[in-house]
Scaffold this motif. Structure first.
Motif, PDB file in Angstrom:
ATOM      1  N   ALA A  11     -15.072   3.467  -5.018  1.00 29.75           N
ATOM      2  CA  ALA A  11     -15.833   3.487  -6.275  1.00 29.75           C
ATOM      3  C   ALA A  11     -15.195   2.528  -7.272  1.00 29.75           C
ATOM      4  O   ALA A  11     -13.973   2.455  -7.389  1.00 29.75           O
ATOM      5  CB  ALA A  11     -15.865   4.893  -6.849  1.00 29.75           C
ATOM      6  N   THR A  12     -16.044   1.815  -7.978  1.00 26.34           N
ATOM      7  CA  THR A  12     -15.559   0.891  -9.004  1.00 26.34           C
ATOM      8  C   THR A  12     -15.253   1.668 -10.281  1.00 26.34           C
ATOM      9  O   THR A  12     -15.759   2.786 -10.472  1.00 26.34           O
ATOM     10  CB  THR A  12     -16.615  -0.181  -9.317  1.00 26.34           C
ATOM     11  N   PRO A  13     -14.469   1.073 -11.178  1.00 25.64           N
ATOM     12  CA  PRO A  13     -14.240   1.737 -12.461  1.00 25.64           C
ATOM     13  C   PRO A  13     -15.552   2.029 -13.206  1.00 25.64           C
ATOM     14  O   PRO A  13     -15.694   3.082 -13.823  1.00 25.64           O
ATOM     15  CB  PRO A  13     -13.359   0.742 -13.220  1.00 25.64           C
ATOM     16  N   ALA A  14     -16.504   1.104 -13.122  1.00 27.25           N
ATOM     17  CA  ALA A  14     -17.800   1.320 -13.784  1.00 27.25           C
ATOM     18  C   ALA A  14     -18.536   2.512 -13.174  1.00 27.25           C
ATOM     19  O   ALA A  14     -19.136   3.315 -13.893  1.00 27.25           O
ATOM     20  CB  ALA A  14     -18.652   0.065 -13.706  1.00 27.25           C
ATOM     21  N   GLN A  15     -18.505   2.647 -11.849  1.00 28.44           N
ATOM     22  CA  GLN A  15     -19.155   3.784 -11.189  1.00 28.44           C
ATOM     23  C   GLN A  15     -18.481   5.090 -11.590  1.00 28.44           C
ATOM     24  O   GLN A  15     -19.163   6.079 -11.854  1.00 28.44           O
ATOM     25  CB  GLN A  15     -19.106   3.626  -9.666  1.00 28.44           C
ATOM     26  N   LEU A  16     -17.172   5.084 -11.612  1.00 27.16           N
ATOM     27  CA  LEU A  16     -16.443   6.301 -11.989  1.00 27.16           C
ATOM     28  C   LEU A  16     -16.752   6.715 -13.423  1.00 27.16           C
ATOM     29  O   LEU A  16     -16.967   7.901 -13.697  1.00 27.16           O
ATOM     30  CB  LEU A  16     -14.937   6.099 -11.804  1.00 27.16           C
ATOM     31  N   ALA A  17     -16.829   5.749 -14.317  1.00 21.55           N
ATOM     32  CA  ALA A  17     -17.159   6.055 -15.712  1.00 21.55           C
ATOM     33  C   ALA A  17     -18.582   6.591 -15.824  1.00 21.55           C
ATOM     34  O   ALA A  17     -18.836   7.572 -16.538  1.00 21.55           O
ATOM     35  CB  ALA A  17     -16.978   4.817 -16.583  1.00 21.55           C
ATOM     36  N   ALA A  18     -19.514   5.960 -15.117  1.00 22.03           N
ATOM     37  CA  ALA A  18     -20.909   6.418 -15.142  1.00 22.03           C
ATOM     38  C   ALA A  18     -21.032   7.813 -14.538  1.00 22.03           C
ATOM     39  O   ALA A  18     -21.790   8.649 -15.029  1.00 22.03           O
ATOM     40  CB  ALA A  18     -21.806   5.424 -14.402  1.00 22.03           C
ATOM     41  N   PHE A  19     -20.277   8.071 -13.485  1.00 22.51           N
ATOM     42  CA  PHE A  19     -20.283   9.388 -12.852  1.00 22.51           C
ATOM     43  C   PHE A  19     -19.776  10.453 -13.819  1.00 22.51           C
ATOM     44  O   PHE A  19     -20.385  11.519 -13.964  1.00 22.51           O
ATOM     45  CB  PHE A  19     -19.446   9.369 -11.577  1.00 22.51           C
ATOM     46  N   GLU A  20     -18.675  10.168 -14.474  1.00 22.95           N
ATOM     47  CA  GLU A  20     -18.125  11.117 -15.444  1.00 22.95           C
ATOM     48  C   GLU A  20     -19.118  11.385 -16.576  1.00 22.95           C
ATOM     49  O   GLU A  20     -19.302  12.535 -16.984  1.00 22.95           O
ATOM     50  CB  GLU A  20     -16.799  10.596 -16.003  1.00 22.95           C
TER      51      GLU A  20
END
Length: 102
Positions: free
Chosen positions: A83-92
């Motif tokens: 997971a990219t940092p952007a995906q992780l942020a969007a997931f959170e």
């Protein structure tokens, strides 16, 4: 529920699995969670829960293999990316905005 309804629902479910695992294995579970609030693992959990409600013992690995069409570790090695940092942020952010599907 009629037999025809059950058959149609089962056909739609099989088509969903085909779409997710054969047609679009590039779509990552994290992206599904961000956009839809569920992923392939959720489907496996729901499948396992449905089996349990009917007195059928099915472990997590067997349920995931049914959903993914192969052992989860194999699918993960073939298709899952970090997971990219952007995906992780969007997931959170998505998790804060909605309750989990599972």
């Amino acid at each position: 529920m009629t037999d025809t309804t059950t058959e149609l629902e089962a056909a739609a479910f099989r088509r969903l699995l085909q779409h997710l695992n054969q047609d679009r294995p590039d779509v990552q579970n994290i992206d599904l969670m961000i956009l839809a609030g569920f992923c392939r693992n959720c489907l496996a959990d729901w499948y396992r829960e449905a089996a349990a409600e009917r007195g059928i013992a099915l472990d997590k690995d067997a349920a995931r293999e049914r959903i993914y069409g192969m052992p989860f570790a194999e699918w993960k090695a073939r298709h899952q990316r970090e997971a990219t940092p952007a995906q992780l942020a969007a997931f959170e952010a998505a998790q804060r905005a909605q309750p989990p599907a599972g």
